[in-house]
Design a protein around this motif. Structure first.
Motif, PDB file in Angstrom:
ATOM      1  N   GLU A  49       0.801  -1.217   0.000  1.00  0.00           N
ATOM      2  CA  GLU A  49       0.000   0.000   0.000  1.00  0.00           C
ATOM      3  C   GLU A  49       0.835   1.269   0.000  1.00  0.00           C
ATOM      4  O   GLU A  49       0.307   2.339  -0.297  1.00  0.00           O
ATOM      5  CB  GLU A  49      -0.960  -0.005   1.192  1.00  0.00           C
ATOM      6  N   ARG A  50       2.106   1.173   0.354  1.00  0.00           N
ATOM      7  CA  ARG A  50       2.991   2.323   0.233  1.00  0.00           C
ATOM      8  C   ARG A  50       4.358   1.828  -0.205  1.00  0.00           C
ATOM      9  O   ARG A  50       4.646   0.634  -0.180  1.00  0.00           O
ATOM     10  CB  ARG A  50       3.088   3.103   1.549  1.00  0.00           C
ATOM     11  N   ALA A  51       5.231   2.732  -0.592  1.00  0.00           N
ATOM     12  CA  ALA A  51       6.457   2.353  -1.293  1.00  0.00           C
ATOM     13  C   ALA A  51       7.464   1.611  -0.418  1.00  0.00           C
ATOM     14  O   ALA A  51       8.267   0.834  -0.920  1.00  0.00           O
ATOM     15  CB  ALA A  51       7.122   3.583  -1.897  1.00  0.00           C
TER      16      ALA A  51
ATOM     17  N   SER B 144       6.275  -1.579   4.438  1.00  0.00           N
ATOM     18  CA  SER B 144       4.881  -1.994   4.440  1.00  0.00           C
ATOM     19  C   SER B 144       4.808  -3.478   4.104  1.00  0.00           C
ATOM     20  O   SER B 144       5.596  -3.969   3.292  1.00  0.00           O
ATOM     21  CB  SER B 144       4.092  -1.182   3.413  1.00  0.00           C
TER      22      SER B 144
END
Length: 326
Positions: free
Chosen positions: A233-235, A238
């Motif tokens: 969900e994020r770079a 995560s």
């Protein structure tokens, strides 16, 4: 925080002796998961057994060309190892996609395999959770399960296993070496983690008084042509919504051999054997990859809010295999 006793193990046998004699003992390596759970009140060990001084911090090349990875090897060191990067690139990629650089400098091989789910209900001691307190229920089934399991779950638990490293290791047919009061035994990693069934509190088949000493990677020419793809969900920093570890050998336009494992979809790293069987001998093209993905994912049982993970896993697998074939 609940008071606990701290002991430093001088060798494997002394660590096993404490585990055998103290039901509430836990092993402390990097502590990147255990210490967090202690702060949350999820883990309340009576004794912490520090195993960081044990001689298990090397990556050795075996006579057959495989690798023997010590339980205490740090994730950052394993990802940077020349033999891992050249012979098992998907493993290096999986490690580098996990956590942050600071955490990888602390986290160990054994600890990575033994890390517990990041399900919010498991980590919240105010919530019921069969994994934390058997028999209390699984509120995630009707609650927030958007990022939880679509494969292999049960009516008692829909949590997912968080490890990236374990997904690559399962794909490579890794074997876990453990030692206990009865001696040494070897456990194929594909059988090491458990599906929840009716006892989701047990993440693995490891006995309470056993210690992981190493992970063995068998030699494999196929492993050299492997990769790991993680959708999150994020770079950075995560956990995987979906991940794919794959190795592919294409000859004369057809799949000669293939290995696939999926992460983020089940209570354990998921070896995609149905997809592998469907692919061997078939044309190495997108249509074949798409069919094989759906053959595997026919087993999926999505919940109310996570059916998107099935199509996401299909698309991720097809893209990964297509790029390997090219």
């Amino acid at each position: 925080m609940k008071p606990f006793r701290y002991e430093r193990a001088d060798d494997e046998r002394s660590a096993v002796a404490v585990l055998a004699g103290t039901p509430g003992a836990r092993l402390l390596g990097g502590g990147t998961n255990l210490v967090d759970l202690m702060r949350l009140g999820v883990e309340t060990p009576d004794v912490l057994v520090d195993v960081t001084r044990l001689p298990a911090n090397r990556v050795d090349v075996m006579p057959d060309g495989g690798l023997l990875i010590g339980a205490g090897v740090r994730n950052s060191d394993l990802a940077a190892d020349h033999h891992v990067r050249t012979r098992y690139p998907a493993l290096a990629e999986a490690l580098l996609s996990g956590a942050s650089g600071q955490l990888r400098n602390l986290a160990t091989t054994a600890g990575n395999l033994l890390q517990r789910t990041r399900c919010a209900y498991f980590q919240d001691v105010a919530s019921p959770c069969n994994k934390r307190e058997p028999g209390t229920g699984c509120p995630a089934i009707e609650g927030d399960h958007r990022n939880l399991a679509v494969l292999g779950h049960s009516s008692t638990c829909v949590a997912t296993h968080p490890s990236d490293m374990a997904v690559a290791l399962v794909m490579f047919d890794a074997v876990v070496r453990v030692i206990g009061p009865a001696g040494v035994r070897a456990i194929p990693l594909v059988d090491f983690h458990r599906l929840p069934g009716t006892s989701p509190q047990r993440d693995t088949v490891l006995r309470r008084d056993e210690l992981i000493v190493a992970v063995q990677l068998p030699p494999s020419d196929l492993a050299r042509h492997s990769t790991y793809r993680k959708v999150r969900e994020r770079a950075s920093f995560s956990f995987a919504v979906v991940s794919v570890a794959a190795a592919l050998d294409v000859r004369d336009g057809r799949v000669e051999d293939v290995r696939i494992a999926l992460g983020g979809l089940a209570h354990k790293p998921w070896r995609a054997r149905a997809a592998e069987d469907d692919l061997r001998g078939a044309p190495a093209d997108a249509a074949t990859f798409d069919r094989a993905a759906w053959v595997e994912l026919a087993q999926a049982r999505p919940l109310r809010d996570n059916a998107y993970k099935v199509s996401l896993a299909q698309a991720t697998l097809v893209r990964t295999l297509t790029e390997l074939a090219e």
